[in-house]
Design an enzyme around this catalytic site. Structure first.
Site, mmCIF file in Angstrom:
data_model
loop_
_atom_site.group_PDB
_atom_site.id
_atom_site.type_symbol
_atom_site.label_atom_id
_atom_site.label_comp_id
_atom_site.label_asym_id
_atom_site.label_seq_id
_atom_site.Cartn_x
_atom_site.Cartn_y
_atom_site.Cartn_z
ATOM 1 N N HIS A 176 0.880 -1.104 0.115
ATOM 2 C CA HIS A 176 -0.048 -0.165 0.058
ATOM 3 C C HIS A 176 0.712 1.067 0.110
ATOM 4 O O HIS A 176 0.633 2.160 -0.867
ATOM 5 C CB HIS A 176 -0.889 0.106 1.215
ATOM 6 N N GLU A 206 0.984 3.813 -2.762
ATOM 7 C CA GLU A 206 0.899 5.388 -2.295
ATOM 8 C C GLU A 206 1.928 5.631 -1.501
ATOM 9 O O GLU A 206 2.046 6.752 -0.758
ATOM 10 C CB GLU A 206 -0.426 5.304 -1.285
ATOM 11 N N HIS A 238 -7.382 -2.102 -4.555
ATOM 12 C CA HIS A 238 -5.876 -1.601 -5.246
ATOM 13 C C HIS A 238 -5.470 -2.809 -5.893
ATOM 14 O O HIS A 238 -4.882 -2.689 -6.905
ATOM 15 C CB HIS A 238 -4.982 -1.416 -3.839
HETATM 16 CO CO CO Z 1 -5.619 2.796 -0.160
#
Ligand code: CO
Length: 297
Positions: A176, A206, A238
């Site tokens: 993530h 991210e 995602h």
């Molecule tokens: Co997210």
């Protein structure tokens, strides 16, 4: 003078302690529970990861009450619209107190001790300020909380790569990532993974290691084919869209444009028992420390 004050403090403290021990309510039955806390997912397919986690937890802690808390309000609202009732960790804790539980071990099912994990620690700090709620509350660390677990996670995930993968094919994991400083843990995991397997790369959606970095490594190693795996507890939005989606900005599209054939392997890390075991080892420590006298997490 000082000695006198110290002595009276000690006396007060011991009087306080014995009063506490003499209090029949305080010593009345112990009821322990486990609270599993995750960000949550609104994707019905991704739920298999949570079902598996709960099954493994029940095997490890037979007969112990196990409940869930979802930290994401957006996810909980989405689920509510689907007719699925979930609790925030705060509400789940209040319910446990209401049901007479005296000791709670919370397990973070997060990957890193980042912002979502800090939410749990702050809830626990507030709960500790209200000791009437529980006699003791502890927290189990997330998946990557020390170097050994980073190594163990990467080793176990490499074992999950389909057997037909050839050594010259890449394994690309998507974590993530975060703007929080704990994003460095992903960097550590990426280095650890690449040291184990020269064609295995880890990037983030991210965080600081992005698709371009992964692409550069693929180019350097002359990669023609890659197995794509999410490095997230669930294979939700995602994984399906940012990793393996058909849109232009997905990793699959970016890699395909670079001439790399992609094979998506969309399973969340919590679908693998050997990864769940790492979280449960942390939970076991938290559960055992419920028996101690002071709060710790
Ligand atoms: Co997210």
């Amino acid at each position: 003078m000082y000695k006198k004050i110290l002595l009276s403090c000690a006396l007060l403290a011991s009087a306080g302690l014995s009063l506490l021990n003499a209090n029949p309510l305080h010593n009345k039955g112990t009821k322990k529970a486990i609270l599993l806390v995750t960000f949550g997912t609104s994707d019905p397919d991704a739920k298999v990861a949570f079902i598996n986690t709960e099954e493994e937890a029940r095997k490890r802690f037979p007969g112990v009450e196990i409940r869930w808390g979802f930290t994401s309000n957006i996810i909980r609202k989405k689920l509510k619209r689907q007719g699925i009732v979930t609790h925030s960790p705060q509400l789940a804790l209040a319910q446990l107190a209401e049901d007479g539980y005296t000791h709670v071990a919370i397990q973070s099912l997060h990957t890193i001790p980042g912002i979502e994990y800090e939410k749990i620690t702050s809830i626990v700090r507030k709960t500790e300020l209200a000791p009437a709620l529980f006699r003791k509350i502890t927290i189990g660390a997330p998946l990557l909380s020390n170097g050994n677990d980073v190594k163990r996670s990467m080793e176990e995930l490499l074992k999950q790569v389909p057997a037909e993968r050839k050594p010259e094919d890449a394994v690309i994991m998507m974590g993530h990532g975060t703007h929080h400083f704990t994003d460095l843990i992903y960097t550590a995991a990426a280095v650890t993974l690449n040291n184990m397997d020269n064609n295995a790369f880890l990037g983030t959606v991210e965080g600081s290691i992005m698709l371009d970095d992964v692409l550069a490594q693929c180019k350097k190693n002359n990669i023609k084919k890659a197995y794509l795996m999410p490095f997230m507890s669930v294979a939700g939005d995602h994984a399906k869209n940012d990793l393996a989606g058909d849109e232009d900005d997905s990793w699959k599209s970016g890699l395909t444009k670079a001439g790399i054939t992609c094979v998506p392997c969309l399973k969340g890390t919590a679908e693998f028992d050997s990864i769940v075991a790492i979280w449960l080892d942390n939970l076991e420590k938290a559960y055992k420390s419920l028996d101690g006298h002071t709060s710790s997490h």
